[in-house]
Every structure is written in C-alpha cells, then in structure tokens.
Design an enzyme around this catalytic site. Sequence first.
Site, PDB file in Angstrom:
ATOM      1  N   GLU A 141       0.808  -1.233   0.000  1.00 58.54           N
ATOM      2  CA  GLU A 141       0.000   0.000   0.000  1.00 58.54           C
ATOM      3  C   GLU A 141       0.836   1.276   0.000  1.00 58.54           C
ATOM      4  O   GLU A 141       0.836   2.034   0.979  1.00 58.54           O
ATOM      5  CB  GLU A 141      -0.949   0.010   1.203  1.00 58.54           C
ATOM      6  N   GLU A 305      -6.629  -8.067  -0.085  1.00 61.40           N
ATOM      7  CA  GLU A 305      -7.124  -8.068   1.297  1.00 61.40           C
ATOM      8  C   GLU A 305      -8.619  -7.807   1.243  1.00 61.40           C
ATOM      9  O   GLU A 305      -9.047  -6.706   0.913  1.00 61.40           O
ATOM     10  CB  GLU A 305      -6.443  -6.961   2.118  1.00 61.40           C
TER      11      GLU A 305
HETATM   12  C1  GAL Z   1      -4.207  -2.640   5.119  1.00 60.84           C
HETATM   13  C2  GAL Z   1      -2.816  -3.204   5.210  1.00 60.84           C
HETATM   14  C3  GAL Z   1      -2.739  -4.436   6.060  1.00 60.84           C
HETATM   15  C4  GAL Z   1      -3.496  -4.241   7.329  1.00 60.84           C
HETATM   16  C5  GAL Z   1      -4.921  -3.862   7.033  1.00 60.84           C
HETATM   17  C6  GAL Z   1      -5.740  -3.601   8.257  1.00 60.84           C
HETATM   18  O1  GAL Z   1      -4.119  -1.286   4.915  1.00 60.84           O
HETATM   19  O2  GAL Z   1      -2.308  -3.485   3.943  1.00 60.84           O
HETATM   20  O3  GAL Z   1      -1.392  -4.712   6.338  1.00 60.84           O
HETATM   21  O4  GAL Z   1      -2.841  -3.271   8.069  1.00 60.84           O
HETATM   22  O5  GAL Z   1      -4.949  -2.710   6.257  1.00 60.84           O
HETATM   23  O6  GAL Z   1      -5.397  -2.394   8.874  1.00 60.84           O
END
Ligand code: GAL
Length: 648
Positions: A141, A305
């Site tokens: 990110e 994710e």
């Molecule tokens: C995303 C990140 C993850 C985790 C998730 C929850 O921004 O890529 O590593 O932190 O959010 O906060």
Amino acid sequence: MLYGACYYPEHWEKNEWASHAKLMREANMNTVRMADFAWGVMEPEEDVFDFSLFDEAIELLAKNGIKTILCTPTAGPPKWLVNKYDILQRDRYGRPEGWGSRREGCANNAAYRYRSAKITEAMAKHFANNPNVIAWQIDNEFGCHASTLCYCESCRRAFCAWLKKRYGTIDNLNKKWGTVFWSLGFSSFDDIILPAANSCEPENAQAWSHNPSLDLEFRRFSSNSWVDFQQMEIDIIKKYTNAPVSHNLMGHAPDIDYYDLSRGLDFVMWDNYPDNQWGGSDYEYVSMAHEIMRGVKDRNFVVAEEQSGPAGWDCMGANPEPGQLRLWAYQALAHGGEGIIYFRFKALNYGMEQYWHGILDHDGIPRRRYFEIQKTGAELKKLEQYIVGKKNNYDALIVRDYPNIWSHSIKRHQRDFSYTELVYSYFRANAQLNINTAVSIGNYERYKVVYMPAYNVVDEAEIAKVTEYVRNGGTLVTTFRSGQRNRKNNIASTTLPCAFAELAGIEVEEFDPLRKTTEITGLVKSEAKIWCDIIKPITAKALCAYSNRWFAGRAAITVNSFGKGKVYYVGCDLTEPAQKELVRYISEQAGISPIDAPRGIEIIKREDFTILMNHNDYEETAPVTGTSLITGEKFDGKMRPYGVEFIK
Ligand code: GAL
C-alpha cells in the site's frame, strides 16, 4: 481462480501452522499472501538474511495445495535500519516521522532505497526457483497513512533534478510557473524549494499556500517517486524470475497516480474493507472502488485483502452479518475481480492490529464467518467459468484523473466543493440506474456516454481524443469547473469553459461559488448549494435554467450537437434525485436502457448473463427473471437479504 487468506507464519508458533493449513484447505483455499512487513524476521541484522521460516511455511502450505504470493517487506523498515540510517520521511514542518508503525521510509532516501534493493534482491534470488511462489507483491500500500508527500532534503534534491529534466532551463520554469508573482523567482534548479509550511499557512492547513504550479508538480513528483521506487523492486525481481508481479492498491486513494503505478505491474491487486472503524461505505462507493481498480490497467484484478471480520485499530466497525462476506466477495468479482484473498486468516493476540479480526477470532475456532467463506469457496469452483477472463458490458465511462484530483485539492473553488465527490455522484447515479459504468481514462469510443466532471486540468491530447469521439457520434457530459487549467495548473485567458467551450457550444459569462441555495427548473428540478455557472448558449440549447436569485432565467444545463454527437454541460451541482433523472435522460438519448430497481439491488450485465446482488438486510425483488446458474432452478426475482444470483 485464486482464493485464500493473508497468512503470517511469523505470527504463530510453528506447531500451529499445520492446523491452520488444514483449515484453509478445508475452506477451499488455494492461495496465501505473506511476508509484507517481515523485514525484521528476514534480515534481523544488516546483511544477515534468513528465509528459513518462510521456506518451511511455504512448503507446508504447498503440501496442503496452497500456493504463496510473496511480498517484499519494505513497508516495515526494522529498528536496526533506522538506528543506523536516517531514512525517515519529513513532514511539512521538517519534523521526522516517528518510527514505531510502518511506511516511514522516504522513497528518495538513498539508504532506504539501497537497503530495500538489498532485501528484495536477497529474496528474489532465494525464492526465484520455488515453484510454490506463484506471484510477488511489491511492498505494501504505497501512499497509506498519507505517506506520499515527504519534505526531506533528499526529496528536494530529487525534485530539483526531476524539474530540470522537464523544464530544461530555470528561465523556462520561472516563466511557466509565473514566479514573478510575490518575487518567487528561482535563480537555479538547486534553488527550488518544496511546498512546505510557510508564513501564509494556518496550522495544519493542507497544501495551498504556495505557487499552484509548484504544488501540482510536487504532487506529480511525489507520486512518481513511489512509482520509481516500485519499479526499482520490480526490475530486481524480474532479473531472477518470470513470476507475475503486483502491488496492493487502495481503491479511491487519491495520492498516487494509479495509472502510472500499475503500468509496471503484471496485474493489479487491491485491499477492500467495506465497513471498518472509520465507517461503512455505500455499496455504490465500493462498486466504484472496484471499477477504479479494474480501470487503471483496463484489466481484471485480484483482491489482496478482503475484509473478513470486525475491523479497526482502537475500535471496530460492524461484524459482517450473515451473507455479507459472500456478497462482498461477489461484488468484487462482479466488477472485475478474479481472485479473493481475505485479510486475515486469524486475529492476532498482540500488535497494533489486535482488533482487526480475521476469518477466525483469537480463539481460532471455526464459526459462522469461516463456514460462509468455506461455502463461498465451494460455490466459486462452479462459478469460476463466469468470472475469470470475463468482462462486463459497459455502457458508460467516468473519467477520473489524478492531476485533476490534486489540482482541485490545491485550489478548491468553493469551500464545500470536492472533485472526488462530484465524480462519485455521477458514478452513483449510473449505478442506481443499473448502467454498467467503467472508471478510467481514454478508449472513449467503447462507450455510449463519457462523463468528465470538473475535468479542469486539461491535457490537450485528451481533449483532441474526446473531440474526435463526439464528432463520431459519442455523448460527452462535462460540468462546471472544467477546461480552465493547463498541466502546469495555470488558468487560461479564454472564456470559460475554455478547452470545452467549442464542444459545449456555450460561454460561461459569470459564476457564483454559492453561499445561497439556488433553484433550477426545466428538464429536472433541483437545488444547487455549491456552484452555479451562468451560461450563455452559443450553439447549445438550454435544458434547465435558474429560477431564483439575480440570474433567474439564465441557462444552467445545456446540450450541444457537435459533429454526429452531443455534449451536455452541467453548470451546477444537483440534488441526488435530480442528478439521477438527468443521467437517465442523457443515457436514454444515447441509446442506453437504464433499469430501475429497488435501492440496494445491483444488476451487472456480463456477456450473455446477469449478476444480481441484494445489498439490503431484507428480501427484495429484482426486475430480472430467468434461470439461476448457481442452482439451475427458475429464478423469479426474489432475492434473499445480502443475496447473490447469476441469471441466464
Ligand atoms: C491494510 C494493510 C494491512 C493491514 C490492514 C488492516 O491497509 O495493507 O497490512 O494493516 O490494512 O489495517
């Protein structure tokens, strides 16, 4: 099709791995994504590399039929690195970012780049021939935690060099930026400053107190710095392996030009959290995020994710209700997703993200959310044929462009104006009429209607393309605050809407950044609260006029015939219902058939079948019948709460 979870072997005892892998396998998973932030584990001391933990985990997972997407860990610089090298970003006041979270490193810092290159190269060499590593993710990110803009001396020097390449001579830069104003002329490229806090700036203000060309170029440069940083890692990995390389983007995030960032990637991944501590998103907003992610490369993507539980840092958003995880997965797949990786497999007992729940809670017992994901995985094996390599039948395009996002945030026009909200409002109106709408730039000829709301920073090549598109029969919709600025963020001397004036067949003689509500009548009835352009139609005709205030009777919305096509100009902001009616009218005129459905019913047309989603927590009836491709049974339109259907 990729289906899996983010799995961090370093967070668990080794003797737990096997039971985790078994649960993943039983949930129909075939992929994990790992190692983002594991720098400290892989390189515990400078130049001492140890990948054994990951070798073992990758192997054990592979024995369970689960392959790995491996991330370079450079978003999490370890303590030894910051002890030895000053790699920290600087904020607008010159203060170093505090270490203790993540993403603190500066893209232009030589030591950070060198150490990032070293860990990337060590990993690439080590894992290149591992058949169970099926893809790579660069870093994590870029731009997260507002870390795109850094005001350190390395950035300043890199900025000077970058400008020198673009402008050639300092006289040229001074002239193009208009630095004669307030005696801001630079005597050489080395003299150039970053738009840091200055005497004109109230505390915590956003960037706007500098020369607007300096501000915009700094945004471009900063975005490009991460594109360049990413490319550095891509080039290293590509030396050792042909495995595809990706990065996890962030949907609507405004700070990095995702068209540029995705150019060097083989495919795009992105992180989707519809409901977390910071709020729940309307389904149209989430659909638009997916479309942005599909549009940046004009290619299907993978969700790196996908939310799988209650999520937040110091408090949490709602627990996804029964059916919602399945629905969110299908929503992604309906908008160009080709794989779903949930974040995260299991909630962690320690660390900042203790509250970011996964498929499993802290006790690790499979319950409702696990079983829903398991069932969805089984179902997807059947439905994969309707997902992978498939494309929706798009009728409309929303043009969303990063220099415009930046320029509009540097000079906001009116205190309540937001470019991204205006752009979203046109997507939402289309979504509510169930018109499949892409979000991208270019390739106008594929669409019946192209929306360019507040397209203000004008790229001449793009205007030439859109002119050609309209001349050949396309429909263009543009709005107030369009066509006025060049790529250096300076204002044209022609009459508004400048670059769009001929296409729109109008002149904007005056405008009003509103303090008083203004009424509009004609084709649609509305109120404007942000902005009114007072339009003089030249070759265009008025569709709506203002009906109160000192400019009552003057045109507010116009349409112009141009070549074989049409150009609509919307001079003001509209209420949500009025905007929907306007979009309906424009679409019908352009040969699109909007579909009315109850709010929350989303209809996606793909090749010769339809995907239906009910985003409501109650039953609804969709205006579609046929045969369900999921059950093979007749479908009469009745949708369960959070239901999904594939209908032929
Ligand atoms: C995303 C990140 C993850 C985790 C998730 C929850 O921004 O890529 O590593 O932190 O959010 O906060």
